[in-house]
Write a protein that holds these residues in place. Structure first.
Motif, mmCIF file in Angstrom:
data_model
loop_
_atom_site.group_PDB
_atom_site.id
_atom_site.type_symbol
_atom_site.label_atom_id
_atom_site.label_comp_id
_atom_site.label_asym_id
_atom_site.label_seq_id
_atom_site.Cartn_x
_atom_site.Cartn_y
_atom_site.Cartn_z
ATOM 1 N N GLU A 54 78.501 6.946 -6.998
ATOM 2 C CA GLU A 54 77.534 8.031 -6.841
ATOM 3 C C GLU A 54 77.768 9.112 -7.883
ATOM 4 O O GLU A 54 76.820 9.680 -8.435
ATOM 5 C CB GLU A 54 77.617 8.598 -5.434
ATOM 6 N N GLU A 55 79.043 9.389 -8.169
ATOM 7 C CA GLU A 55 79.379 10.388 -9.179
ATOM 8 C C GLU A 55 78.878 9.954 -10.562
ATOM 9 O O GLU A 55 78.276 10.734 -11.295
ATOM 10 C CB GLU A 55 80.900 10.574 -9.209
ATOM 11 N N ILE A 56 79.115 8.708 -10.900
ATOM 12 C CA ILE A 56 78.679 8.185 -12.197
ATOM 13 C C ILE A 56 77.157 8.170 -12.286
ATOM 14 O O ILE A 56 76.581 8.526 -13.319
ATOM 15 C CB ILE A 56 79.270 6.781 -12.430
ATOM 16 N N ALA A 57 76.490 7.799 -11.200
ATOM 17 C CA ALA A 57 75.025 7.773 -11.194
ATOM 18 C C ALA A 57 74.455 9.175 -11.384
ATOM 19 O O ALA A 57 73.479 9.371 -12.112
ATOM 20 C CB ALA A 57 74.517 7.157 -9.902
ATOM 21 N N GLY A 58 75.075 10.164 -10.741
ATOM 22 C CA GLY A 58 74.616 11.548 -10.901
ATOM 23 C C GLY A 58 74.775 12.034 -12.329
ATOM 24 O O GLY A 58 73.879 12.683 -12.892
ATOM 25 N N ALA A 59 75.920 11.719 -12.929
ATOM 26 C CA ALA A 59 76.154 12.122 -14.317
ATOM 27 C C ALA A 59 75.168 11.438 -15.254
ATOM 28 O O ALA A 59 74.661 12.056 -16.202
ATOM 29 C CB ALA A 59 77.594 11.797 -14.721
ATOM 30 N N ALA A 60 74.882 10.173 -15.006
ATOM 31 C CA ALA A 60 73.925 9.443 -15.843
ATOM 32 C C ALA A 60 72.529 10.032 -15.707
ATOM 33 O O ALA A 60 71.781 10.107 -16.689
ATOM 34 C CB ALA A 60 73.921 7.970 -15.458
ATOM 35 N N LYS A 61 72.175 10.463 -14.512
ATOM 36 C CA LYS A 61 70.858 11.057 -14.291
ATOM 37 C C LYS A 61 70.715 12.359 -15.084
ATOM 38 O O LYS A 61 69.699 12.593 -15.736
ATOM 39 C CB LYS A 61 70.655 11.312 -12.800
ATOM 40 N N VAL A 62 71.760 13.187 -15.050
ATOM 41 C CA VAL A 62 71.732 14.449 -15.789
ATOM 42 C C VAL A 62 71.644 14.173 -17.288
ATOM 43 O O VAL A 62 70.831 14.764 -18.003
ATOM 44 C CB VAL A 62 72.979 15.302 -15.454
ATOM 45 N N LYS A 63 72.491 13.282 -17.765
ATOM 46 C CA LYS A 63 72.515 12.959 -19.202
ATOM 47 C C LYS A 63 71.176 12.360 -19.640
ATOM 48 O O LYS A 63 70.663 12.699 -20.709
ATOM 49 C CB LYS A 63 73.658 11.979 -19.492
ATOM 50 N N GLY A 64 70.605 11.502 -18.819
ATOM 51 C CA GLY A 64 69.312 10.907 -19.140
ATOM 52 C C GLY A 64 68.221 11.957 -19.240
ATOM 53 O O GLY A 64 67.362 11.898 -20.122
ATOM 54 N N ASP A 69 64.606 15.200 -22.656
ATOM 55 C CA ASP A 69 64.116 16.487 -23.153
ATOM 56 C C ASP A 69 64.266 16.587 -24.668
ATOM 57 O O ASP A 69 63.356 17.030 -25.366
ATOM 58 C CB ASP A 69 64.868 17.644 -22.489
ATOM 59 N N LYS A 70 65.433 16.167 -25.169
ATOM 60 C CA LYS A 70 65.665 16.222 -26.619
ATOM 61 C C LYS A 70 64.682 15.320 -27.352
ATOM 62 O O LYS A 70 64.138 15.691 -28.395
ATOM 63 C CB LYS A 70 67.091 15.790 -26.948
ATOM 64 N N ALA A 71 64.462 14.129 -26.831
ATOM 65 C CA ALA A 71 63.539 13.196 -27.469
ATOM 66 C C ALA A 71 62.118 13.752 -27.464
ATOM 67 O O ALA A 71 61.402 13.659 -28.462
ATOM 68 C CB ALA A 71 63.582 11.838 -26.774
ATOM 69 N N GLY A 72 61.706 14.304 -26.340
ATOM 70 C CA GLY A 72 60.365 14.892 -26.257
ATOM 71 C C GLY A 72 60.188 16.039 -27.237
ATOM 72 O O GLY A 72 59.147 16.163 -27.888
ATOM 73 N N HIS A 73 61.208 16.874 -27.350
ATOM 74 C CA HIS A 73 61.140 18.000 -28.286
ATOM 75 C C HIS A 73 61.064 17.487 -29.726
ATOM 76 O O HIS A 73 60.276 17.997 -30.535
ATOM 77 C CB HIS A 73 62.358 18.904 -28.105
ATOM 78 N N ALA A 74 61.864 16.456 -30.047
ATOM 79 C CA ALA A 74 61.856 15.905 -31.404
ATOM 80 C C ALA A 74 60.495 15.295 -31.731
ATOM 81 O O ALA A 74 59.980 15.464 -32.839
ATOM 82 C CB ALA A 74 62.952 14.859 -31.554
#
Length: 94
Positions: A54-64, A69-74
């Motif tokens: 669950e911890e890893i999934a949460g971190a992946a969700k945040v990073k994703g 956001d970065k991709a959309g801005h680019a």
């Protein structure tokens, strides 16, 4: 015809013995797996692994989300490179 009937009888006998042995082996596997699942050490380990997952999934969700956001801005910058594009997430310039 004799060979065919011998084959059918042999197949029937094999099926009967196989299903009996198969059912006994199945029951043995089920008993062993139930005992294993009820073991406190196994349950504790499963809980730790579940929490870590669950911890890893949460971190992946945040990073994703950050990467999206970065991709959309680019993409917006590339599309509106020559125009007067303002990022809606930024404060308006006064």
């Amino acid at each position: 015809m004799k060979h065919r009937s011998m084959f059918i009888v042999g197949a029937a006998v094999g099926y009967v013995f196989g299903t009996r042995a198969g059912r006994e082996r199945y029951e043995q596997i089920m008993r062993t797996s139930r005992r294993l699942a009820e073991n406190p050490t196994v349950q504790e380990t499963a809980g730790v692994l579940r929490a870590k997952g669950e911890e890893i999934a949460g971190a992946a969700k945040v990073k994703g989300g950050e990467l999206a956001d970065k991709a959309g801005h680019a993409v917006n910058q590339k599309l509106h490179k020559d125009s007067e594009y303002e990022d809606p997430r930024r404060e308006p310039v006064s």
